[in-house]
Write an enzyme that holds these catalytic residues in place. Sequence first.
Site, PDB file in Angstrom:
ATOM      1  N   ASP A   1       0.820  -1.212   0.000  1.00  0.00           N
ATOM      2  CA  ASP A   1       0.000   0.000   0.000  1.00  0.00           C
ATOM      3  C   ASP A   1       0.855   1.264   0.000  1.00  0.00           C
ATOM      4  OD1 ASP A   1      -2.658   1.376   0.558  1.00  0.00           O
ATOM      5  OD2 ASP A   1      -1.515   2.004   2.325  1.00  0.00           O
TER       6      ASP A   1
ATOM      7  N   LEU B   1       6.873   6.196   1.334  1.00  0.00           N
ATOM      8  CA  LEU B   1       7.728   5.512   2.306  1.00  0.00           C
ATOM      9  C   LEU B   1       8.837   6.389   2.875  1.00  0.00           C
ATOM     10  CD1 LEU B   1       8.126   2.031   0.563  1.00  0.00           C
ATOM     11  CD2 LEU B   1       6.788   2.545   2.609  1.00  0.00           C
TER      12      LEU B   1
ATOM     13  N   GLU C   1       1.060  -0.625  -5.041  1.00  0.00           N
ATOM     14  CA  GLU C   1       0.096   0.447  -5.297  1.00  0.00           C
ATOM     15  C   GLU C   1       0.822   1.783  -5.285  1.00  0.00           C
ATOM     16  OE1 GLU C   1      -3.741   2.668  -3.319  1.00  0.00           O
ATOM     17  OE2 GLU C   1      -1.812   2.427  -2.337  1.00  0.00           O
TER      18      GLU C   1
END
Length: 580
Positions: free
Chosen positions: A222, A227, A294
Amino acid sequence: MWTTVVTVGVLVLVPSLLADEHWWQHANFYQIYPRSFKDSDGDGVGDLRGIMEKVPYLRHELGIDAVWLSPIFKSPMADFGYDISDFRDIHDEFGTIADLEALAATCNAEGLKLILDFVPNHSSDESEWFTKSVNKDPTYSDYYVWHPGKTLSNGTRVPPSNWVSVFRGPAWEWNDVRKEYYLHQFLVKQPDLNYRNPTLVQEMKDVIKFWLDKGVHGFRIDAVPYLFESPTTNGVYPDEEKSGETDDPDNPSYLIHTHTQNLDETFDMMYQWRKVVDDYKQEKQSEDIVLMAEAYTPLMNIIRLFGDENSEGAHVPFNFEVLSNTFKDTTGKQFHDNIKRWLDVVPSNRFSNWVLGNHDNKRVSSRLGVARADLYQIALNVLPGIAVTYNGDELAMEDVFISWKDTIDPAACNSNPKDYLQYSRDPVRTPFQWDDSVSAGFSTNRTTWLPVAANYKTLNYKAQKAAPRSHVKIFQALVRLRKQRTLREGTMEMQLVGDNIIVIKRHLDAVSTIVAVLNFNKTTETVKLSTVYEGLPAAFEVITSSLQTNYIDGTVVGRDEIVLPADAAIVLEGNVANGV
């Protein structure tokens, strides 16, 4: 694997040798939103045992190869599972770890692969990790992104930077215990994990291996672009530039996200996770373990997620090029160009994937029109590579109106009664419509976590299964067709006829020719296939077609006698050996 050759008006894909073919390379993936798929215990919320009940539907009736579950981990449900408080436990509404192991075993016995949602960017603020980080536990102190903030000349303390959350407002939240701000790119209750901390990086790799040991076949990862964030310079985080798109400083579109999305380190992290699953596969001598990524990000970033010359990345970086650029009034030329834009850049040693619906976007039937629901299913299933379907789209389910009073999606709740429907994802997440009984057969409870569609007594799987022709029967025919060699190994050509007719040809020497004709016109059209491609069989068998056509599956039609109503499509197969 495909080599791409582009000629004027025609796209030709030539397959390379497929001796190393793996299960996922031409698979039909099916996304399940667990809260809404099947409730086994009558509490109005879907669960793992409910999904297990429906494995025969998934594998044997639809013919699906793999299912991906939206998050099922322990969570306060501030963002319905995307706020995880324990990455190694199952949320009690969904069941237990034993239930997950039973589901994995059931799927494995039926030849169905089980994929879990991995949410690595953030945890819940109710996670034990976060509590320990707040209290500066030596192990967990740097698991999250903390900063004391900036102090103005008048002594006022303010956030470290101007960064904005996806869910509106500042991306920094003051914690009165630690006396610092923490970063949250999503909800305040979703603090960002710190991937510049090697201990945290290893922790999340161990989480992946924990669930692999439970029998799953991979993960959908996800929110990949979020990140990493730019590091501080002399203890200061950089501000992001204004985009000029809006004057609202709480809107994420207010800024250009050069410091909070798509940093180089993000792609390296994906490559590290790929090594984790590849090493696990080798150690256990297992089948491929698949990573799906994603990322709503520019196309070349999606391509970059595949890997580089030194490292493998995601097996399936979701191709949102078609989803993001296809609308209710999309023309044939625009759809053709959306497909071509992806195929022009996908590396020859990677596999394409096609997706038009998921839990974050309006349903295909509502967003693109019920009339074209079958047309788009046909398109996605004759293109080379992987097809991804969101649960209910095989029935052409539609969005359900949810009033402001009943709205529970935080993306909408953070808005207002006037504008909330622009942001709400509740309408696409309502219970699956199995039959015409109480709560559409989803639950024995008349009250479900989101309301069931008002039209469920007529739009449901039971009714479509009984009908001579239906959306789900078209879907089933397409899945069966995709398992044939011609669609796995055959060449592909795509021709635009005028502005609104697309003809896709798949061919495998000595086996068959498959042709899909898509009519984006608002009028009935007759297509003479001999004027589009040379050397076609004189006649074709009808594999399936949109509901608004009069064609019967299995009948034979001449190659120059294809008549399609507005917004309709047809799939035909000609046998090379006998000309039909």
